[in-house]
Design an enzyme around this catalytic site. Sequence first.
Site, PDB file in Angstrom:
ATOM      1  N   HIS A 172      40.630 102.335  57.194  1.00 13.09           N
ATOM      2  CA  HIS A 172      41.524 101.404  57.898  1.00 13.09           C
ATOM      3  C   HIS A 172      40.655 100.328  58.549  1.00 13.09           C
ATOM      4  O   HIS A 172      39.420 100.413  58.486  1.00 13.09           O
ATOM      5  CB  HIS A 172      42.421 102.134  58.899  1.00 13.09           C
ATOM      6  CG  HIS A 172      41.710 102.908  59.963  1.00 13.09           C
ATOM      7  ND1 HIS A 172      40.942 102.310  60.938  1.00 13.09           N
ATOM      8  CD2 HIS A 172      41.635 104.248  60.206  1.00 13.09           C
ATOM      9  CE1 HIS A 172      40.440 103.219  61.735  1.00 13.09           C
ATOM     10  NE2 HIS A 172      40.827 104.413  61.307  1.00 13.09           N
TER      11      HIS A 172
ATOM     12  N   HIS B 230      37.492 101.089  60.616  1.00 11.85           N
ATOM     13  CA  HIS B 230      36.256 101.498  59.941  1.00 11.85           C
ATOM     14  C   HIS B 230      35.332 100.320  59.650  1.00 11.85           C
ATOM     15  O   HIS B 230      34.152 100.505  59.386  1.00 11.85           O
ATOM     16  CB  HIS B 230      36.577 102.232  58.631  1.00 11.85           C
ATOM     17  CG  HIS B 230      37.123 103.615  58.844  1.00 11.85           C
ATOM     18  ND1 HIS B 230      38.333 104.011  58.342  1.00 11.85           N
ATOM     19  CD2 HIS B 230      36.635 104.669  59.533  1.00 11.85           C
ATOM     20  CE1 HIS B 230      38.562 105.263  58.700  1.00 11.85           C
ATOM     21  NE2 HIS B 230      37.548 105.687  59.431  1.00 11.85           N
TER      22      HIS B 230
ATOM     23  N   CYS C 278      40.196 122.084  68.993  1.00 12.67           N
ATOM     24  CA  CYS C 278      41.061 121.098  68.335  1.00 12.67           C
ATOM     25  C   CYS C 278      40.546 120.872  66.925  1.00 12.67           C
ATOM     26  O   CYS C 278      39.395 120.474  66.732  1.00 12.67           O
ATOM     27  CB  CYS C 278      41.094 119.765  69.086  1.00 12.67           C
ATOM     28  SG  CYS C 278      41.962 118.506  68.118  1.00 12.67           S
TER      29      CYS C 278
ATOM     30  N   CYS D  40      39.635 117.126  66.209  1.00 10.14           N
ATOM     31  CA  CYS D  40      38.322 116.709  66.733  1.00 10.14           C
ATOM     32  C   CYS D  40      37.207 117.556  66.134  1.00 10.14           C
ATOM     33  O   CYS D  40      36.034 117.229  66.281  1.00 10.14           O
ATOM     34  CB  CYS D  40      38.241 116.869  68.245  1.00 10.14           C
ATOM     35  SG  CYS D  40      39.428 115.926  69.187  1.00 10.14           S
TER      36      CYS D  40
ATOM     37  N   CYS E 229      45.786 117.933  72.634  1.00 13.59           N
ATOM     38  CA  CYS E 229      44.733 116.943  72.382  1.00 13.59           C
ATOM     39  C   CYS E 229      45.343 115.534  72.391  1.00 13.59           C
ATOM     40  O   CYS E 229      46.231 115.240  71.595  1.00 13.59           O
ATOM     41  CB  CYS E 229      44.054 117.208  71.042  1.00 13.59           C
ATOM     42  SG  CYS E 229      42.956 115.843  70.602  1.00 13.59           S
TER      43      CYS E 229
ATOM     44  N   HIS F 102      44.912 113.688  68.982  1.00 14.41           N
ATOM     45  CA  HIS F 102      45.614 114.168  67.789  1.00 14.41           C
ATOM     46  C   HIS F 102      47.028 114.656  68.057  1.00 14.41           C
ATOM     47  O   HIS F 102      47.720 115.074  67.124  1.00 14.41           O
ATOM     48  CB  HIS F 102      44.775 115.240  67.082  1.00 14.41           C
ATOM     49  CG  HIS F 102      43.453 114.698  66.633  1.00 14.41           C
ATOM     50  ND1 HIS F 102      42.318 114.772  67.407  1.00 14.41           N
ATOM     51  CD2 HIS F 102      43.120 113.995  65.534  1.00 14.41           C
ATOM     52  CE1 HIS F 102      41.330 114.163  66.784  1.00 14.41           C
ATOM     53  NE2 HIS F 102      41.786 113.675  65.647  1.00 14.41           N
TER      54      HIS F 102
ATOM     55  N   LYS G   6      46.723 101.990  70.067  1.00 15.67           N
ATOM     56  CA  LYS G   6      45.845 102.740  69.189  1.00 15.67           C
ATOM     57  C   LYS G   6      46.539 102.841  67.822  1.00 15.67           C
ATOM     58  O   LYS G   6      47.741 103.069  67.762  1.00 15.67           O
ATOM     59  CB  LYS G   6      45.671 104.137  69.794  1.00 15.67           C
ATOM     60  CG  LYS G   6      44.638 104.984  69.137  1.00 15.67           C
ATOM     61  CD  LYS G   6      44.601 106.348  69.842  1.00 15.67           C
ATOM     62  CE  LYS G   6      44.167 107.401  68.854  1.00 15.67           C
ATOM     63  NZ  LYS G   6      42.800 107.719  68.827  1.00 15.67           N
TER      64      LYS G   6
ATOM     65  N   LYS H  41      48.933 106.851  62.221  1.00 22.81           N
ATOM     66  CA  LYS H  41      49.902 106.942  61.134  1.00 22.81           C
ATOM     67  C   LYS H  41      51.278 107.288  61.672  1.00 22.81           C
ATOM     68  O   LYS H  41      52.290 106.827  61.166  1.00 22.81           O
ATOM     69  CB  LYS H  41      49.445 107.983  60.113  1.00 22.81           C
ATOM     70  CG  LYS H  41      48.338 107.413  59.260  1.00 22.81           C
ATOM     71  CD  LYS H  41      48.029 108.286  58.054  1.00 22.81           C
ATOM     72  CE  LYS H  41      46.799 107.731  57.352  1.00 22.81           C
ATOM     73  NZ  LYS H  41      45.769 108.725  57.121  1.00 22.81           N
TER      74      LYS H  41
HETATM   75  N1  MSP Z   1      32.912 111.827  60.550  1.00 16.79           N
HETATM   76  C1  MSP Z   1      32.770 111.407  61.896  1.00 16.79           C
HETATM   77  C2  MSP Z   1      31.457 110.649  62.095  1.00 16.79           C
HETATM   78  C3  MSP Z   1      30.222 111.425  61.765  1.00 16.79           C
HETATM   79  S1  MSP Z   1      28.791 110.498  62.038  1.00 16.79           S
HETATM   80  C4  MSP Z   1      27.547 111.589  61.822  1.00 16.79           C
HETATM   81  C5  MSP Z   1      33.924 110.474  62.292  1.00 16.79           C
HETATM   82  N2  MSP Z   1      34.603 109.889  61.304  1.00 16.79           N
HETATM   83  S2  MSP Z   1      35.828 108.873  61.538  1.00 16.79           S
HETATM   84  O1  MSP Z   1      36.295 108.532  60.224  1.00 16.79           O
HETATM   85  O2  MSP Z   1      36.784 109.419  62.437  1.00 16.79           O
HETATM   86  O3  MSP Z   1      35.216 107.607  62.234  1.00 16.79           O
HETATM   87  C6  MSP Z   1      34.183 106.873  61.598  1.00 16.79           C
HETATM   88  C7  MSP Z   1      33.783 105.682  62.446  1.00 16.79           C
HETATM   89  O4  MSP Z   1      34.891 104.797  62.566  1.00 16.79           O
HETATM   90  C8  MSP Z   1      33.394 106.071  63.876  1.00 16.79           C
HETATM   91  O5  MSP Z   1      32.327 105.267  64.326  1.00 16.79           O
HETATM   92  C9  MSP Z   1      34.635 105.752  64.655  1.00 16.79           C
HETATM   93  O6  MSP Z   1      34.397 105.453  66.005  1.00 16.79           O
HETATM   94  C10 MSP Z   1      35.094 104.517  63.919  1.00 16.79           C
HETATM   95  N3  MSP Z   1      36.503 104.245  64.149  1.00 16.79           N
HETATM   96  C11 MSP Z   1      37.583 105.021  63.865  1.00 16.79           C
HETATM   97  N4  MSP Z   1      38.703 104.384  64.287  1.00 16.79           N
HETATM   98  C12 MSP Z   1      38.385 103.192  64.849  1.00 16.79           C
HETATM   99  C13 MSP Z   1      39.088 102.103  65.381  1.00 16.79           C
HETATM  100  N5  MSP Z   1      40.397 102.070  65.491  1.00 16.79           N
HETATM  101  N6  MSP Z   1      38.356 101.027  65.777  1.00 16.79           N
HETATM  102  C14 MSP Z   1      36.992 100.975  65.644  1.00 16.79           C
HETATM  103  N7  MSP Z   1      36.307 101.992  65.160  1.00 16.79           N
HETATM  104  C15 MSP Z   1      36.977 103.123  64.802  1.00 16.79           C
HETATM  105  O7  MSP Z   1      34.141 110.291  63.477  1.00 16.79           O
END
Ligand code: MSP
Length: 487
Positions: A18, A21, A124, A127, A143, A146, A293, A296
């Site tokens: 999304h 990322h 959780c 998490c 949580c 979630h 935030k 989905k």
């Molecule tokens: N798998 C773990 C990370 C392991 S690193 C050794 C994870 N994955 S995640 O898919 O949830 O998040 C991946 C990255 O995207 C993280 O840096 C997380 O903070 C970032 N983001 C997830 N949602 C976000 C937003 N809405 N905005 C900005 N960054 C976001 O956590």
Amino acid sequence: MSNIYITTAIPYVNGAPHIGHACDYLLADTYARYQKMLGNNVRFQAGTDEHGNKIAKKAEEQKVDVVEYVNQNSKKFQDFIKKLGVETTDFIRTTDKDHERRCREIWKKLKDHIYSATYKGWYCDGCERYVTDKEYEENKGICPDHNKPYEELEEENYYFRIADFKEQIRSAIQSGKLKILPDFRAKEMLALLDDSPDVSISRPISQLKWGVKVPGDESQVMYVWIDALSNYITVLGYPDEDISDFWPAKVQFVGKDILRFHAIIWPAMLLALGLPLPETIHSHGHVLSDGKKMSKSIGNTVDPIEVLNSNGLSAFRYFFLRHIDSFSDSDFTWDKYQAAYNNELANDLGNLVQRLANLCKKQNLSGLSDYKFELDSEYQETMDSLYFSKAFDYVWEKVQALNREIDEKKPWEYGKKIKAQIADGNQEDADKLKTELENILLELSAKLLDVSHLLSPFLPEVSERIFAIFTASKIVPPEVPLFPKNN
Ligand code: MSP
């Protein structure tokens, strides 16, 4: 020339990327390009985090074999990185056989700080972690991330003795040897560290099947975070290879929600392995959708591909690097996105390029083929502070200043004046005016090239196009403006 290692968090593959990322990737890419601009040798990792119940459950729900499921979703992230123009050098998947083997080696090296015990507590699944009783009470058993009740679990686990490293981690953070940005997050982490219990780093195979088995105890599977955090060094070849050419990382980019893993567990692992700590951990805020935030269940997630398709890659990079603050939460709305495109990219920059190139073409001017660029110190300081959105503002002020300069110098008025002098038979004055005009245009072109150079870590494609136009043998405006208006 120094070797610089830059890392990004590896996303879970329980869905498609999304817009949030994009943050890790774009911040890290901007920094990587800036380091290359300084002449450094950059290694830039990205990857996908593929183990754990969350992912296994999703695959099951969709009735897809888990291996196939992670393959499909990992591919989506790889494609996304390419679409963002992000130039990584390494891509790691935690299901890579080499990674899994290296993780087991890492576990063996952590052995002196691992013990086994029974644990009872609140967990959780979303998490993938146990919460403390305090957190459980504060969140009233649910949580907040979630929206699911915590489960009470009791199981035999292996523990990692964080207590062995607390003092070292605290002093590294306090002394700035391990720099955590922004500063207020460093303070948060110091407070968390004080309360940090030892962490459970395995789960019985009956509870967690999809993961890396604990060496020497096939009944236990490694906690996903041990497996995931290890990626930053297994991708460099650790422990098979000497990684000192690139480790410690110069900057590790992560979101604020996962800073605690990177500021506590990860340094403890590194200290236990006898490896140096990273220089800096940059923790960015979250991208919100219409002030909320993204989730989905609310139905407000934004598909990055749709955003990319609407105004192209440079517009995407522009918005997410300038209007999404490098450190705090920022909002995405389609209105803001379109306004930034039309009022800033198209009006401020696109028009400037078009106007100036047109004026140069009328004078039949040659481009500045021997153009030499110098970095300015304010830009460099802001880039070094990793406050990229602020550095981008600084560059944009220069774009706007150039627009003002053109408006003040009014080069378009010279044509009439020159003609008038010629009509009056004053060829000498006409020539003088012509030289003056050419100098103004070439000076503005050189300034535009400077700006475009400063832009290059943010908008590499735009920078290249401007460079091509104003260094060509003849300056000619692009047939289609850089940012055609869409309203
Ligand atoms: N798998 C773990 C990370 C392991 S690193 C050794 C994870 N994955 S995640 O898919 O949830 O998040 C991946 C990255 O995207 C993280 O840096 C997380 O903070 C970032 N983001 C997830 N949602 C976000 C937003 N809405 N905005 C900005 N960054 C976001 O956590």
